[in-house]
Design a protein around this motif. Structure first.
Motif, PDB file in Angstrom:
ATOM      1  N   ASP A  30      32.127  39.925  -9.754  1.00 31.55           N
ATOM      2  CA  ASP A  30      32.293  40.070  -8.154  1.00 31.55           C
ATOM      3  C   ASP A  30      32.033  38.703  -6.916  1.00 31.55           C
ATOM      4  OD1 ASP A  30      34.097  42.158  -9.045  1.00 31.55           O
ATOM      5  OD2 ASP A  30      33.298  44.160  -7.266  1.00 31.55           O
ATOM      6  N   ASP A  83      32.603  35.337  -8.796  1.00 35.92           N
ATOM      7  CA  ASP A  83      34.230  34.992  -8.557  1.00 35.92           C
ATOM      8  C   ASP A  83      34.868  35.107  -6.874  1.00 35.92           C
ATOM      9  OD1 ASP A  83      34.615  35.957 -11.382  1.00 35.92           O
ATOM     10  OD2 ASP A  83      35.344  37.695 -10.918  1.00 35.92           O
ATOM     11  N   TYR A  84      34.018  35.492  -6.118  1.00 36.93           N
ATOM     12  CA  TYR A  84      34.247  35.188  -5.713  1.00 36.93           C
ATOM     13  C   TYR A  84      34.336  33.795  -4.616  1.00 36.93           C
ATOM     14  CZ  TYR A  84      32.971  35.201  -0.077  1.00 36.93           C
ATOM     15  OH  TYR A  84      33.012  34.814   1.208  1.00 36.93           O
ATOM     16  N   GLU A 126      36.646  31.487  -5.610  1.00 35.56           N
ATOM     17  CA  GLU A 126      38.179  31.446  -5.216  1.00 35.56           C
ATOM     18  C   GLU A 126      37.599  30.920  -3.637  1.00 35.56           C
ATOM     19  OE1 GLU A 126      41.017  34.061  -6.336  1.00 35.56           O
ATOM     20  OE2 GLU A 126      40.326  32.501  -7.617  1.00 35.56           O
ATOM     21  N   PHE A 176      39.901  28.337  -1.709  1.00 42.92           N
ATOM     22  CA  PHE A 176      40.703  28.355  -1.000  1.00 42.92           C
ATOM     23  C   PHE A 176      40.384  27.788   0.612  1.00 42.92           C
ATOM     24  CE2 PHE A 176      39.859  30.847   3.564  1.00 42.92           C
ATOM     25  CZ  PHE A 176      41.203  31.279   3.931  1.00 42.92           C
ATOM     26  N   PHE A 191      42.130  34.876   3.654  1.00 43.66           N
ATOM     27  CA  PHE A 191      41.593  34.777   2.309  1.00 43.66           C
ATOM     28  C   PHE A 191      41.851  36.084   1.355  1.00 43.66           C
ATOM     29  CE2 PHE A 191      38.053  35.033  -0.355  1.00 43.66           C
ATOM     30  CZ  PHE A 191      37.791  34.248  -1.479  1.00 43.66           C
ATOM     31  N   TRP A 236      45.451  35.358   1.060  1.00 45.77           N
ATOM     32  CA  TRP A 236      45.259  34.583  -0.108  1.00 45.77           C
ATOM     33  C   TRP A 236      45.595  34.919  -1.211  1.00 45.77           C
ATOM     34  CZ3 TRP A 236      41.465  32.142  -3.171  1.00 45.77           C
ATOM     35  CH2 TRP A 236      41.798  31.154  -3.866  1.00 45.77           C
ATOM     36  N   GLN A 237      44.581  35.824  -1.201  1.00 49.40           N
ATOM     37  CA  GLN A 237      43.773  36.215  -3.173  1.00 49.40           C
ATOM     38  C   GLN A 237      44.621  37.081  -3.780  1.00 49.40           C
ATOM     39  OE1 GLN A 237      39.706  37.982  -3.351  1.00 49.40           O
ATOM     40  NE2 GLN A 237      39.310  36.789  -4.972  1.00 49.40           N
ATOM     41  N   ARG A 265      47.508  35.335  -4.729  1.00 52.14           N
ATOM     42  CA  ARG A 265      47.000  34.417  -6.246  1.00 52.14           C
ATOM     43  C   ARG A 265      46.672  35.426  -7.262  1.00 52.14           C
ATOM     44  NH1 ARG A 265      44.114  29.797  -7.187  1.00 52.14           N
ATOM     45  NH2 ARG A 265      42.657  30.055  -9.065  1.00 52.14           N
ATOM     46  N   LYS A 266      45.974  36.558  -7.343  1.00 52.82           N
ATOM     47  CA  LYS A 266      46.125  37.830  -8.357  1.00 52.82           C
ATOM     48  C   LYS A 266      47.583  38.659  -8.395  1.00 52.82           C
ATOM     49  CE  LYS A 266      41.322  39.077  -6.905  1.00 52.82           C
ATOM     50  NZ  LYS A 266      40.444  40.195  -6.741  1.00 52.82           N
ATOM     51  N   VAL A 306      36.567  41.477   2.485  1.00 56.85           N
ATOM     52  CA  VAL A 306      37.519  40.932   1.196  1.00 56.85           C
ATOM     53  C   VAL A 306      38.052  42.413   0.685  1.00 56.85           C
ATOM     54  CG1 VAL A 306      38.320  40.235  -0.642  1.00 56.85           C
ATOM     55  CG2 VAL A 306      37.156  38.809   1.457  1.00 56.85           C
ATOM     56  N   GLN A 316      41.737  44.715   0.694  1.00 62.68           N
ATOM     57  CA  GLN A 316      41.703  44.728  -0.876  1.00 62.68           C
ATOM     58  C   GLN A 316      42.010  45.761  -0.955  1.00 62.68           C
ATOM     59  OE1 GLN A 316      40.758  41.162  -3.325  1.00 62.68           O
ATOM     60  NE2 GLN A 316      41.263  39.880  -1.953  1.00 62.68           N
TER      61      GLN A 316
END
Length: 246
Positions: free
Chosen positions: A101, A104-105, A108, A112, A138, A141-142, A145-146, A218, A222
């Motif tokens: 994670d 990936d963060y 990303e 961003f 953010f 936005w993510q 994106r997913k 985040v 999420q």
């Protein structure tokens, strides 16, 4: 000698937090409405959730003591923020702490920072402490994106936001957006939950969590449902983040 507290309510709240932290991650907050338990295996206060999300003893101590009248972090504690920590409920399935994670963060966040105008995010080996308002943007936005199907992600924070299409992921202006003919059209609704989370009351959250706060927050935005208490009636809550429950 018994230590004098600035506020009895704050003191009692901290005692409950310490007790719940000792009971472990399977502890369900005693005041959680029963309906939340139908959707989430675990329901904790925001403070309790943050204690579960970090492994640092120093961070745990800071989070636990914030607003208690003890420790340096409590000297400048904001009463409104302390109230959020101890009244906002967080419903979740598990607290994610996987190394993948983090990778990936960071990737990303780098994308961003180059696509969102005015972003302060930088590509770096360490995690910067971002303003919470930017962490909220953010996270949205993510989510877009997913999301691979449908008009927008089924998430409370995504209402009023739009995907630009053509493979480009951006957060559209929530005040106005261009229509197909190039003219400006006003979006029907503002997202009051985003406005609330980007307000001053929540601004101290990244500083409290400290280094690495962006990834933790985040994931909170999420993956969890967040609920604030409403005036009038017991166990009345408003969902301000998380997947739509309807």
């Amino acid at each position: 000698m018994k230590r004098k507290r600035d506020s009895k309510d704050t003191s009692d709240s901290i005692k409950r937090t310490k007790a719940s932290a000792q009971q472990g991650p399977d502890h369900d907050h005693q005041s959680a409405p029963s309906i939340l338990r139908l959707y989430y295996p675990q329901v904790l206060t925001l403070r309790e959730y943050l204690l579960q999300a970090t492994t640092s003893k120093h961070k745990k101590r800071r989070i636990t003591n914030y607003g208690s009248g003890t420790g340096s972090s409590s000297q400048d504690a904001d009463a409104g923020f302390v109230n959020l920590l101890d009244t906002v409920l967080v419903g979740f399935h598990t607290v994610k702490k996987e190394e993948s994670d983090l990778v990936d963060y960071q990737n990303e966040l780098s994308i961003f920072s180059t696509q969102v105008t005015g972003s302060e995010a930088k590509s770096s080996g360490s995690q910067p402490v971002l303003p919470f308002a930017e962490i909220v943007e953010f996270a949205i936005w993510q989510l877009f994106r997913k999301h691979t199907s449908g008009h927008r992600p089924p998430h409370v924070l995504c209402h009023g936001y739009w995907h630009t299409g053509l493979g480009e992921v951006k957060i559209a202006d929530r005040e106005k957006v261009e229509n197909n003919h190039g003219a400006e059209a006003t979006l029907p609704d503002r997202n009051e939950h985003v406005d609330r989370l980007k307000g001053e009351a929540w601004a101290a959250l990244p500083s409290l969590v400290g280094a690495g706060s962006a990834l933790i927050l985040v994931q909170l935005l999420q993956n969890c449902g967040m609920f604030i208490p409403l005036d009038g009636g017991k166990n009345n809550y408003l969902q301000i983040s998380g997947k739509c429950s309807h």
